[in-house]
Design a protein around this motif. Sequence first.
Motif, mmCIF file in Angstrom:
data_model
loop_
_atom_site.group_PDB
_atom_site.id
_atom_site.type_symbol
_atom_site.label_atom_id
_atom_site.label_comp_id
_atom_site.label_asym_id
_atom_site.label_seq_id
_atom_site.Cartn_x
_atom_site.Cartn_y
_atom_site.Cartn_z
ATOM 1 N N ILE A 1 -2.565 -5.508 -6.740
ATOM 2 C CA ILE A 1 -3.314 -6.507 -7.651
ATOM 3 C C ILE A 1 -4.071 -5.600 -8.784
ATOM 4 O O ILE A 1 -4.895 -6.114 -9.371
ATOM 5 N N SER A 2 -3.753 -4.275 -8.794
ATOM 6 C CA SER A 2 -4.399 -3.297 -9.778
ATOM 7 C C SER A 2 -3.363 -3.035 -10.828
ATOM 8 O O SER A 2 -2.204 -3.341 -10.636
ATOM 9 N N ASP A 3 -3.872 -2.200 -11.784
ATOM 10 C CA ASP A 3 -3.103 -2.021 -12.756
ATOM 11 C C ASP A 3 -2.308 -0.767 -12.596
ATOM 12 O O ASP A 3 -1.215 -0.591 -13.013
ATOM 13 N N SER A 4 -2.782 -0.093 -11.624
ATOM 14 C CA SER A 4 -2.162 1.350 -11.622
ATOM 15 C C SER A 4 -1.085 1.136 -10.217
ATOM 16 O O SER A 4 -1.426 0.164 -9.687
ATOM 17 N N SER A 5 -0.595 2.290 -10.035
ATOM 18 C CA SER A 5 0.378 2.318 -8.786
ATOM 19 C C SER A 5 -0.355 2.692 -7.491
ATOM 20 O O SER A 5 -1.309 3.551 -7.752
ATOM 21 N N ILE A 6 0.164 2.320 -6.569
ATOM 22 C CA ILE A 6 -0.575 2.767 -5.257
ATOM 23 C C ILE A 6 0.340 3.570 -4.702
ATOM 24 O O ILE A 6 1.468 3.083 -3.974
ATOM 25 N N GLN A 7 -0.106 4.700 -4.020
ATOM 26 C CA GLN A 7 0.738 5.666 -3.204
ATOM 27 C C GLN A 7 0.705 5.219 -1.762
ATOM 28 O O GLN A 7 -0.401 5.137 -1.482
ATOM 29 N N GLU A 8 1.818 5.574 -1.143
ATOM 30 C CA GLU A 8 1.879 5.651 0.275
ATOM 31 C C GLU A 8 0.900 4.616 1.111
ATOM 32 O O GLU A 8 0.021 5.087 1.701
ATOM 33 N N VAL A 9 1.503 3.414 0.994
ATOM 34 C CA VAL A 9 0.639 2.167 1.425
ATOM 35 C C VAL A 9 1.405 2.348 2.898
ATOM 36 O O VAL A 9 2.392 2.271 3.075
ATOM 37 N N SER A 10 0.434 2.377 3.786
ATOM 38 C CA SER A 10 0.823 1.947 5.287
ATOM 39 C C SER A 10 0.079 1.207 6.069
ATOM 40 O O SER A 10 -1.139 0.634 5.817
ATOM 41 N N CYS A 11 0.933 0.271 6.846
ATOM 42 C CA CYS A 11 0.256 -1.048 7.435
ATOM 43 C C CYS A 11 0.407 -0.998 8.899
ATOM 44 O O CYS A 11 1.601 -0.668 9.479
ATOM 45 N N LEU A 12 -0.403 -1.021 9.626
ATOM 46 C CA LEU A 12 -0.726 -1.015 11.105
ATOM 47 C C LEU A 12 -0.932 -2.071 11.673
ATOM 48 O O LEU A 12 -2.083 -2.599 11.405
#
Lengths: 158, 1026
Positions: free
Chosen positions: B841-852
């Motif tokens: 939901i931000s304007d910039s890109s998000i790197q390396e998202v991980s979900c656990l």
Amino acid sequence: MIKAILIFNNHGKPRLIRFYQYFAEDMQQQIIRETFHLVSKRDDNVCNFLEGGSLIGGSDYKLIYRHYATLYFVFCVDSSESELGILDLIQVFVETLDKCFENVCELDLIFHMDKVHYILQEVVMGGMVLETNMNEIVAQVELQNRMEKSEFVFISRM
Amino acid sequence: MKEIMVRAIYCEMLGYEASFSYIHAIKLAQQGSVLEKRVGYLAVSLFLHESHDLLLLLVNTVLKDLQSTNLIEVCMALTVVSQIFPKDMIPAVLPLVEDKLTHSKEIIRRKAVLALYKFYLIAPNQVQHIHDKFRKALCDKDPGVMTASLHIYLKLIKESPESYKDLTDSFVTILKQVVGGKLPVDFNYHSVPAPWLQMQLLRILALLGKEDQRTSEMMYEVLDESLRRAEINHNITYAILYECLKTIYTIHPKSELLEKAAKCIGKFVLSPKINLKYLGLKALTYVVQQDPNLALQHQMTIIECLDHSDPIIKRETLELLYRITNGQNVSVIVEKMLDFLRLSKDEYTTIDLVGKVAELAEKYPFPYNSWFIQTMNAIFSIGGDVMQPDIPNNFLRLLAEGFDSDEEDRQLRLLAVDSYLSLLECDTSGLPQRFLQVISWVLGEFSFLKEGLEPADVVERLGKLLDDDAITTETRCWVLAAMSKLCGSSDALCKAEKVAHKYTSCLDTALRQQAVELELLGRDVDLRTRVLPQHGFCVWLQVDSSLSFLDGFVSDALARGAAPYKPPHQRQEELSQEKILNFEPYGLSLPVSLSACSLTDRQSPTALSLSSSLSNLLKLEGVKRVWGKQGYLPEKQATEEALAQEPSSIFAPSHQQACSESQQTTFSTIVEQDQEKRQLASSLFVGLGSQNLGKPEASSSQRFRRKVRPEDPSDVNRSLAVSSSFSHSSSALDVLLDNAIPDPTNLSDSTSEAVPAVGNTEVVEASEVSSLSGGSGPLAQPSSQVERGLESDLPSRLPATLVGLLRSDVEELCSGESLSLSACKVFDADALVLAIFLSNISDSSIQEVSCLISSEQLKVPEMCSTFSVLSFYLNVVVSLYRLVMEAPGTQAIVRGSVSCASQATQSFSLTLSLVDFIRPLPLTTEEYGKMWLSFSHDVKQNLMLLKHEEEDQLEAALTALKEKLCLHIVDVIGAEGIMACQLVSGRPCLLHCHTHGGMLAIWLRSPIADLPDCLLYHCQKAIQER
């Protein structure tokens, strides 16, 4: 939670016992003996708390006691009770006894043990502190006594 | 009769049996006048206990008295109910006690609340429906009733603090009012307003504010107020202060409060009153893990307490020292503890302290190996035979498995052998049995390490041990076992055989076996060389723990008609099933309206397991400390460092000064004593500040890290387990997703640059999706619309295989600055698929998202899904988890966390109900009949049907159950209906419903233990909600 309330005299003779957790008869007596053994050898100028021992409920168990003249008042409680709080509760209980019996002594406990139990029932119910206000406790006990007396008179008239 | 009963009570109290009077006590309670009743009830509550048979006779009397108009009778009944009623009788009185919550007299309400609390303790499942009544009790206009209800809340909040956060505000308000003196003067005790109530509230606040900054913030003000109000004049104010301190140190810390609290602790510790000193030490012990500097401030007091005449104070001081132990002061502290142990006679203290000393000795790097051996020897000789058996076991294991370097191992073992040999030369009669066992084992295993020592010598010395009559047969076994290990040389053999021969006709079988084995070894040379290889002590043997070599024997026995093995708990359960108490009215003649809520409950195993699992959960949470090693605030660290230098600067000069003084002048003895104490202090508190110690567990490197053995599954590195299960679980998902065709979405973004998906296979990259559908979808919607449409849009991002299935609404889990998380449950046939949508939901890109994600109650594929880039606004990725409930529970909590390169980890939790894991099980009536008979676990309960006007109650109830719980209705026969369902893991549960007189009787059966009980809870809810 309060696990047990023990009152015994300087010689270890029980004057009132009330367990809020079930123990077999011989176990109860053993608890009384060992508690007396632990408590009686302590001076009056040491602290009123005893921890450890594996009699009741394993390690989650402490003894809080007060010594009045010839009697020891011992409360066995678990870790959820406050030490000083219980210490003052004993004080309240004893003061209430004093008020009800007018200068309570060991003999009062022997000859009116049912009354002592009734008073205790108003202070502690099923291991939980019910009432800590002395006036309230006395009022409750008196109310019961009054009602009983009136009924007694009623029955004896019949 | 009354007098006689009082005397009987007196006899019982003195320990004489008076069981003949029990039945009379019950009679008195049943029939007497109020006066006699009171004695009767008192006697009953003193004589009988929860499982006494005569208690059954009392049920009717209690029911009658509960309905009485006489206040005293009701009081008596409530008291007796709260004191001795067992679990299976609670349903009978529950509705009546519930009614008493609305009684006009406050004393009755108060007692009723406490009775319900007692019920909750015994059988939490049965009072689940009255939780909102507790809330009413909390808001009662009488403070007494409110006080009573706090007992319940303390318990409830202890079990699940999360669900009562909303009450924090009320508790804070109540406390504020109490502290501010808004209660009537009656409640004052020594002019302190309602002290017990304050303590209770403070304790509740501590539970609520633990590890929760937002909740904690709400209470800072009132805590400050209570600290201020508690002017020191009486014990009871100290009691409140103590609770206050504990609360302040438990909740999310605030530096001002902590400062004040630290001052208060000083008041306790420095107080001349011994009780307060004790509590001060306790408070220090509690606090010192978070703030070691406090101990430094009070070090002289602590040293004084160490020499106090009261052993309880001493013990508490040692407990405190135990908490502040580090690598540098360990030897001094252990020495102090051993000193205390040598004087103490109390068995419990000994056991406890010996355990602690052993723990410290094993944990910290010590100056010399010999120190370790000496300490352990001291422990064994003091602890004797009362200590925990795992202390010698651990010691032996340490010796056997060794540490990191072989040379040190050898040295340590050699030291042990040396010290034991010299011990054996002295008088051994005073040594405890356990110590002798350790000695003989060590000598048997490692005496070959000592060069120039003949095995025959050792055998001879061991043989001398056996001459002592005081030695138990168990120790003799150990000695003989050690001897047989030493039989390498013929010399030793012949000596050993001589000794063993004496025991070959011994009565004790274990000893005899040992002796006979030794003899056999002596005769057979081949066997000896095979069994006792030189220097081959560390070969690990494979043990077949499943006893598979006995399979043949078992199947033979079964074929011959033997009964199959049942585990003990199952046997017990079957036994108890025969003893069910029937509370249902046999006819309608019973005076009491049991029908209001008559639960024919047997022991419900879930009640126990639920609460235990809850407490487990709590414990785990408790492990995390509010204070990390580094403290919370950056400036805090600075002060800590400043303080860390202080002790050395204080002590070193004074030390030198005193030394120089001693050279110049003759110093008085007082100075010397003081000096001694200071020296002790500096040795005790060394390294306390400088090392910045948090918890003793974490403070120093463990020396004795056991070697990882492949045979031992518990030692396998956890990260290894995770990574292996990762590959395993992802392969399962591959199958699911391989044929997942991206669904066209109407969200399309013209700026999408189609970032290639570098994520794992279980990721459906939304950007790909949108680029695929770019041509067909409407172009470039305004972003506000997109935002609005996001929620409803998310499900369409599910892979095609899941589209046709039933699913829940999307709910938002949490959202941070740049990431928003939502979840949706999809009910697949063999699992619950949890879809987690991560949206940028931000304007910039998000790197390396991980979900656990993880869960204690569920089987969760342990994997961490990583997405390389979430490139643009409203880019969404879906992460799918297939959840299976293995062990049934009424609900399961899934916790998870999302982290990415640029920002802090967001965590979330999601509660799943058992219903989510229930699927209909299509069966025919015949199959149902067969299965019904074969299942062993069942639960039966009567539920009330609320709507009497309904035509067909059964029909309505069944439909409700079907809709709410996804059950399959197998058949309806007259007033009975049968239904079936299964857990997603494939285990069935059968239901049998029956209506009579406005009641719905449900009977559940299943092959697994807890399922019926848990499902019943949901049935109850479904029927109530209808």
